[in-house]
Design a protein around this motif. Structure first.
Motif, PDB file in Angstrom:
ATOM      1  N   GLU A 107       0.786  -1.229   0.000  1.00  0.00           N
ATOM      2  CA  GLU A 107       0.000   0.000   0.000  1.00  0.00           C
ATOM      3  C   GLU A 107       0.818   1.279   0.000  1.00  0.00           C
ATOM      4  OE1 GLU A 107      -3.484   2.147   2.729  1.00  0.00           O
ATOM      5  OE2 GLU A 107      -2.495   0.308   3.404  1.00  0.00           O
ATOM      6  N   TYR A 130       0.939  -1.250  11.844  1.00  0.00           N
ATOM      7  CA  TYR A 130       0.235  -0.037  12.242  1.00  0.00           C
ATOM      8  C   TYR A 130      -0.247   0.731  11.017  1.00  0.00           C
ATOM      9  CZ  TYR A 130       2.199  -0.966  16.830  1.00  0.00           C
ATOM     10  OH  TYR A 130       2.532  -1.551  18.013  1.00  0.00           O
ATOM     11  N   LYS A 131      -1.534   1.000  10.987  1.00  0.00           N
ATOM     12  CA  LYS A 131      -2.102   1.739   9.864  1.00  0.00           C
ATOM     13  C   LYS A 131      -1.663   3.206   9.917  1.00  0.00           C
ATOM     14  CE  LYS A 131      -6.255  -1.111   9.373  1.00  0.00           C
ATOM     15  NZ  LYS A 131      -7.743  -1.125   9.342  1.00  0.00           N
TER      16      LYS A 131
END
Length: 264
Positions: A107, A129-130
């Protein structure tokens, strides 16, 4: 709402830009792949080009807030090409994914202009962790060879190369080569090309006359041990001449040539 004339102008501009980018992509593949015989062959038979085109559509949807649609397009792109690119990935111009089967790009990855990525490559993340920068950034002109894994939110510098099946866990300086598991960094020699000369493309990230730094260190140790062995023999010979005879057992023998042959 924009008037019809403005909408037609904007649409014509977008269409021109799209075909310009497509021509750039095809020309760059023709330059970097000797197997490409014609532009028609590249356009119709190269899954790496198709994956990049799918990604541009998916990325536009992602930036417009249509996240599900972007993921859906990228899902079908993976089905048709064998290449998985998250729609949030930022990708530069003239990116070439050669062969491409099994490529996974995460991403938060960023790919600079003129990068080349071969089959089986993973640009992955090591954090759960986003919102964090979890995936690598490839500078312009980076070559990531077959089976390599680049894992983490660091940068691979412009013009760097990642060798086949290397596992890169730390930043790579510009122009350097990363090889091994975990990857070790080979820094480039002093530039020998004339200023302004075009650098030759390095297929599969192969760097001429570049040795693994661990191999270089072992060779230095072998050479040093050979020198020490010669000095010890000279000392023993001098003692013999002085009347001090020391026993020389077979265990004292040291064959540097055999060790050097193993390092070739």
């Amino acid at each position: 709402m924009a008037p019809p004339a403005a909408r037609r102008t904007a649409w014509h501009h977008d269409k021109t830009k799209m075909f310009t980018r497509l021509k750039e992509d095809i020309d760059s593949i023709m330059l970097r792949d000797p197997a490409a015989r014609s532009r028609l062959e590249v356009l119709t038979c190269y899954p790496g080009l198709h994956a990049v085109l799918f990604h541009r559509v998916a990325h536009c949807c992602w930036r417009a807030g249509l996240h599900w649609l972007g993921r859906w397009i990228s899902h079908w792109a993976r089905f048709f090409t064998g290449i998985e690119i998250h729609p949030a990935v930022r990708m530069g111009r003239r990116v070439f994914i050669d062969h491409g089967m099994g490529v996974v790009i995460g991403e938060t990855a960023e790919i600079g202009d003129d990068c080349t990525i071969y089959q089986g490559v993973t640009l992955g993340g090591t954090s759960l962790y986003k919102g964090q920068k979890r995936h690598p950034t490839l500078g312009p002109g980076v070559v990531v060879s077959a089976g390599a894994k680049v894992l983490g939110g660091f940068e691979v510098g412009a013009g760097a190369r990642v060798g086949s099946n290397a596992v890169v866990l730390k930043p790579v300086p510009p122009g350097a080569t990363a090889v091994g598991i975990p990857a070790r960094i080979i820094l480039p020699d002093a530039p020998t090309q004339q200023q302004g000369a075009k650098q030759e493309f390095s297929a599969y990230g192969i760097t001429p006359n570049a040795d693994d730094p661990v191999s270089l260190a072992l060779k230095s140790l072998i050479d040093n041990a050979a020198q020490q062995d010669d000095r010890i023999k000279a000392v023993l010979a001098a003692l013999d001449r002085l009347g001090e005879h020391l026993e020389n057992t077979p265990n004292d023998r040291f064959d540097a040539s055999e060790l050097r042959s193993l390092m070739k």
